[in-house]
Structure formats: C-alpha cells, structure tokens
Design a protein around this motif. Structure first.
Motif, mmCIF file in Angstrom:
data_model
loop_
_atom_site.group_PDB
_atom_site.id
_atom_site.type_symbol
_atom_site.label_atom_id
_atom_site.label_comp_id
_atom_site.label_asym_id
_atom_site.label_seq_id
_atom_site.Cartn_x
_atom_site.Cartn_y
_atom_site.Cartn_z
ATOM 1 N N GLN A 93 0.825 -1.133 0.013
ATOM 2 C CA GLN A 93 -0.053 -0.039 -0.049
ATOM 3 C C GLN A 93 0.895 1.157 -0.052
ATOM 4 O OE1 GLN A 93 -3.172 0.068 2.905
ATOM 5 N NE2 GLN A 93 -2.729 2.000 3.320
ATOM 6 N N THR B 205 -2.646 3.640 -3.409
ATOM 7 C CA THR B 205 -2.563 2.549 -4.567
ATOM 8 C C THR B 205 -2.268 1.410 -3.637
ATOM 9 O OG1 THR B 205 -1.607 4.092 -6.230
ATOM 10 C CG2 THR B 205 -1.415 1.637 -6.360
ATOM 11 N N ILE B 206 -3.005 0.156 -3.962
ATOM 12 C CA ILE B 206 -2.681 -1.173 -3.237
ATOM 13 C C ILE B 206 -2.814 -2.126 -4.347
ATOM 14 C CG2 ILE B 206 -3.672 -2.741 -1.734
ATOM 15 C CD1 ILE B 206 -5.382 -0.742 -0.362
ATOM 16 N N VAL B 207 -1.393 -2.831 -4.085
ATOM 17 C CA VAL B 207 -1.326 -3.995 -5.260
ATOM 18 C C VAL B 207 -0.828 -5.303 -4.379
ATOM 19 C CG1 VAL B 207 -0.510 -2.459 -7.044
ATOM 20 C CG2 VAL B 207 1.307 -3.142 -5.292
ATOM 21 N N PRO C 10 1.381 -7.969 -5.416
ATOM 22 C CA PRO C 10 2.638 -8.280 -6.165
ATOM 23 C C PRO C 10 2.455 -9.458 -6.990
ATOM 24 C CG PRO C 10 3.480 -7.235 -4.529
ATOM 25 C CD PRO C 10 2.216 -7.340 -4.019
ATOM 26 N N GLY D 277 -4.119 -6.991 -11.477
ATOM 27 C CA GLY D 277 -5.003 -6.238 -11.033
ATOM 28 C C GLY D 277 -4.667 -4.963 -9.979
ATOM 29 N N ASP D 278 -5.299 -3.959 -9.486
ATOM 30 C CA ASP D 278 -4.842 -3.120 -8.657
ATOM 31 C C ASP D 278 -5.947 -2.018 -8.028
ATOM 32 O OD1 ASP D 278 -5.774 -1.333 -10.585
ATOM 33 O OD2 ASP D 278 -3.562 -0.544 -10.901
ATOM 34 N N ILE D 279 -5.725 -1.730 -6.846
ATOM 35 C CA ILE D 279 -6.717 -0.881 -6.273
ATOM 36 C C ILE D 279 -6.160 0.551 -6.063
ATOM 37 C CG2 ILE D 279 -8.039 -0.701 -3.998
ATOM 38 C CD1 ILE D 279 -7.274 -3.628 -3.764
ATOM 39 N N GLN D 280 -6.969 1.607 -6.603
ATOM 40 C CA GLN D 280 -6.696 3.012 -6.526
ATOM 41 C C GLN D 280 -7.734 3.778 -5.831
ATOM 42 O OE1 GLN D 280 -4.401 4.449 -10.049
ATOM 43 N NE2 GLN D 280 -3.825 2.418 -10.684
ATOM 44 N N GLU E 11 -13.203 -9.232 -6.917
ATOM 45 C CA GLU E 11 -13.460 -7.609 -6.553
ATOM 46 C C GLU E 11 -14.302 -7.570 -5.342
ATOM 47 O OE1 GLU E 11 -12.664 -5.931 -11.199
ATOM 48 O OE2 GLU E 11 -14.755 -6.044 -10.313
#
Length: 155
Positions: A72, A85-87, A89, A93-96, A128
């Motif tokens: 994060q 931003t959360i990824v 690795p 996908g990603d979270i922004q 999701e």
C-alpha cells in the motif's frame, strides 16, 4: 472511519510509523514494513505486509495461496488528502483511490474511496467483491486501532 479528534490529530496519527505498525498487527499481518517519508503536512507512506489467507474462500485461495503480500502506498499532498494505491505483487489488478480527512465540530471523518480492478477472466467480479469485503474488514481494524490510539494518554 470517524474519530473524536481534530483533523490535524488524525493526520498526525496517520504520520506515525508506530501507529501504522500497530494497525498491521491488528490486521493479522504475519510480517510487515512501514516507511514514512515527510511529516504531517506532506508525506509518502509505504506499507508492505504479508497476511494469511485462511479466511479467503476456496475459489480465491487457489489464486492467492496460503498467504499474500500487499503493498500500500499513499501520497499525502496535504495533511487532509492523499492518493492511495494497493497492489498484490504478481497478481493481475490493482486498487486505487483517495483518502480525505474532514473535521466538523472536533470530529474527523476519514473517507477512503477505492476502485478495485481485477483482471482475471470469469472470476474478476467475485474477486473484486471479496477484496472489497476484506478491505472493509481491514479498515474497521484500522478504525478500532485509531480510536484506541487517539484515546490513549501515552501517545
């Protein structure tokens, strides 16, 4: 998340690496690193944590394994607003989104608005939805930790 404290107190709490480490522990992280550069006025936050996936449904566990790493990053351009931003690795996908602090009559509301995008055919919507639930749980743990932190006389 709502706190009985001024926005600058909440911003200070979010700037404290010890608070962020406490949140990681309360979110069941098995390992974590917290890096904060800057100060309450403008800062960059990076949190990397490993979490068990024992509470993840079987369909998702096949994708994430027995544990997962989450990274994060937050960029605070002021004490009251950040991009986040959360990824995970190696996962598609990603979270922004954004974080905002708004104070009214000595009560501060921290609003986290995130967009979750998973790029896995056929199961993207299910994952999701799962991520949204897991993030909600993580935020509830952060709020409980924050209320204890702000109510503590030892901070």
């Amino acid at each position: 998340m709502t706190y009985e404290a001024s926005a600058i107190e909440v911003a200070g709490m979010l700037s404290d690496p010890v608070f962020r480490e406490t949140v990681c522990r309360n979110q069941r992280a098995t390992s974590y690193t917290v890096e904060i550069e800057g100060n309450v006025d403008a800062k960059a936050v990076r949190i990397e944590m490993a979490q068990p996936t024992d509470r993840v449904p079987a369909f998702a566990k096949k994708i994430v394994g027995d544990s997962t790493t989450i990274v994060q990053t937050e960029t605070w351009s002021s004490p009251l607003r950040a991009t986040v931003t959360i990824v995970i690795p190696g996962k598609p996908g990603d979270i922004q989104g954004t974080v905002t602090l708004v104070e009214v009559d000595g009560v501060t509301t921290e609003t986290v608005d995130l967009e979750i995008k998973v790029k896995i055919p056929l199961v993207a919507a299910k994952i999701e939805e799962l991520l949204a639930k897991l993030l909600g749980s993580a935020m509830r743990a952060e709020e409980r930790t924050g209320k204890e932190w702000l109510g503590s006389e030892s901070r």
